[in-house]
Design a protein around this motif. Structure first.
Motif, short mmCIF file in Angstrom:
data_model
loop_
_atom_site.label_atom_id
_atom_site.label_comp_id
_atom_site.label_asym_id
_atom_site.label_seq_id
_atom_site.Cartn_x
_atom_site.Cartn_y
_atom_site.Cartn_z
N VAL A 143 0.82 -1.21 0.00
CA VAL A 143 0.00 0.00 0.00
C VAL A 143 0.85 1.26 0.00
CG1 VAL A 143 -1.95 -1.13 1.13
CG2 VAL A 143 -0.20 -0.01 2.53
N VAL A 144 2.18 1.09 -0.07
CA VAL A 144 3.05 2.26 -0.10
C VAL A 144 2.82 3.06 -1.37
CG1 VAL A 144 4.96 0.99 -1.19
CG2 VAL A 144 5.44 3.05 0.15
N SER A 145 2.38 2.38 -2.44
CA SER A 145 2.00 3.04 -3.68
C SER A 145 0.49 2.95 -3.82
CB SER A 145 2.69 2.37 -4.88
OG SER A 145 2.26 2.93 -6.09
N ALA A 146 -0.21 4.08 -3.73
CA ALA A 146 -1.67 4.07 -3.76
C ALA A 146 -2.19 3.41 -5.02
CB ALA A 146 -2.20 5.49 -3.66
N GLY A 147 -3.08 2.43 -4.85
CA GLY A 147 -3.66 1.76 -6.00
C GLY A 147 -2.80 0.65 -6.57
N GLY A 148 -1.86 0.12 -5.79
CA GLY A 148 -1.07 -1.00 -6.26
C GLY A 148 0.20 -0.57 -6.97
N LEU A 149 0.85 -1.54 -7.62
CA LEU A 149 2.17 -1.31 -8.19
C LEU A 149 2.14 -0.87 -9.64
CD1 LEU A 149 4.04 -4.36 -6.64
CD2 LEU A 149 4.06 -1.99 -5.86
N ASP A 150 1.16 -1.34 -10.41
CA ASP A 150 1.10 -0.91 -11.81
C ASP A 150 0.22 0.34 -11.91
OD1 ASP A 150 -1.48 -1.90 -11.72
OD2 ASP A 150 -1.02 -3.73 -12.81
N PRO A 151 0.17 1.00 -13.07
CA PRO A 151 -0.43 2.34 -13.15
C PRO A 151 -1.95 2.39 -13.25
CG PRO A 151 0.52 1.74 -15.27
CD PRO A 151 0.88 0.64 -14.32
N ASP A 152 -2.66 1.27 -13.06
CA ASP A 152 -4.11 1.31 -13.25
C ASP A 152 -4.87 1.79 -12.02
OD1 ASP A 152 -3.90 -0.88 -11.59
OD2 ASP A 152 -4.65 -2.34 -13.04
#
Length: 205
Positions: free
Chosen positions: A62-71
């Motif tokens: 969750v460190v990157s909002a919305g997961g790891l890929d750009p969707d």
């Protein structure tokens, strides 16, 4: 239909004086998003909410909002993992639930409720509930931690449908009513039919 869960305000702290218009407070934050796979109490007993023994936990970053890929969506194929466990670990019956760990800052603990809405991928109710104390657990230095869980899914397709959109907001009134204390909404989109970085053509049916 969307499920709704209301976490009550607490008696901790002091209520700030009233102001003209709505007072804006910090929105809740997502501290952890995880799938918990577990078994029933005996070889022939299906897991239930009252008798669920966690065995494995898959935590989505969750460190990157919305997961790891750009969707902008947190992704993991929960159905594939549940199917694998049921096929190989046959001495127990398996189920899975989705858990969201939420942190609320101290500023609105006793001034607003936490409103949570969740829409399952197939439109059915998520039957959201709080794990542990109904008001959550106090954090050192102020604030509280609340763990929200879906109902258990026992079949792969039901596991894939635990995903959807979750909306969390602090308000001192019903969502459709005028509020004197409120935060912006935290939106959490979860897709449990596919993995991060998976091609669209490889999506589970």
């Amino acid at each position: 239909m969307p499920a709704r869960l209301v976490i009550p305000r607490t008696s901790e702290g002091s209520v700030p004086p009233a102001t003209d218009g709505a007072r804006s407070v910090a929105r809740p934050s997502l501290a952890s998003l995880r799938l918990v796979f577990g078994v029933g109490p005996g070889p022939d007993e299906a897991p239930t909410d009252a008798a669920f023994h966690p065995a494995y936990t898959v935590a989505m970053p969750v460190v990157s909002a919305g997961g790891l890929d750009p969707d902008g969506v947190y992704e993991f194929d929960a159905g594939a993992q549940l199917e694998l466990l049921a096929r190989r670990a046959t001495r127990r019956r398996w189920a899975v639930r989705l858990e969201l760990e939420i942190v609320q800052s101290a500023e609105a603990l006793n001034a607003a409720e936490l409103w949570i809405r969740g829409a399952r991928a197939d439109g059915e109710s998520l039957n959201l509930r709080v794990l542990g104390p109904a008001e959550g657990e106090a954090l050192t230095g102020g604030g509280r931690r609340i763990v929200i869980a879906t109902a258990l899914a026992h079949e792969p397709e039901a596991a894939r449908c635990l995903g959807g959109r979750f909306e969390l907001q602090l308000r001192d009134a019903e969502p459709d009513a005028s509020a004197s204390v409120e935060s912006s909404a935290l939106l959490v989109d979860v897709d449990l039919r596919r993995y991060e970085f998976e091609d669209e053509g490889e999506r589970a049916p």
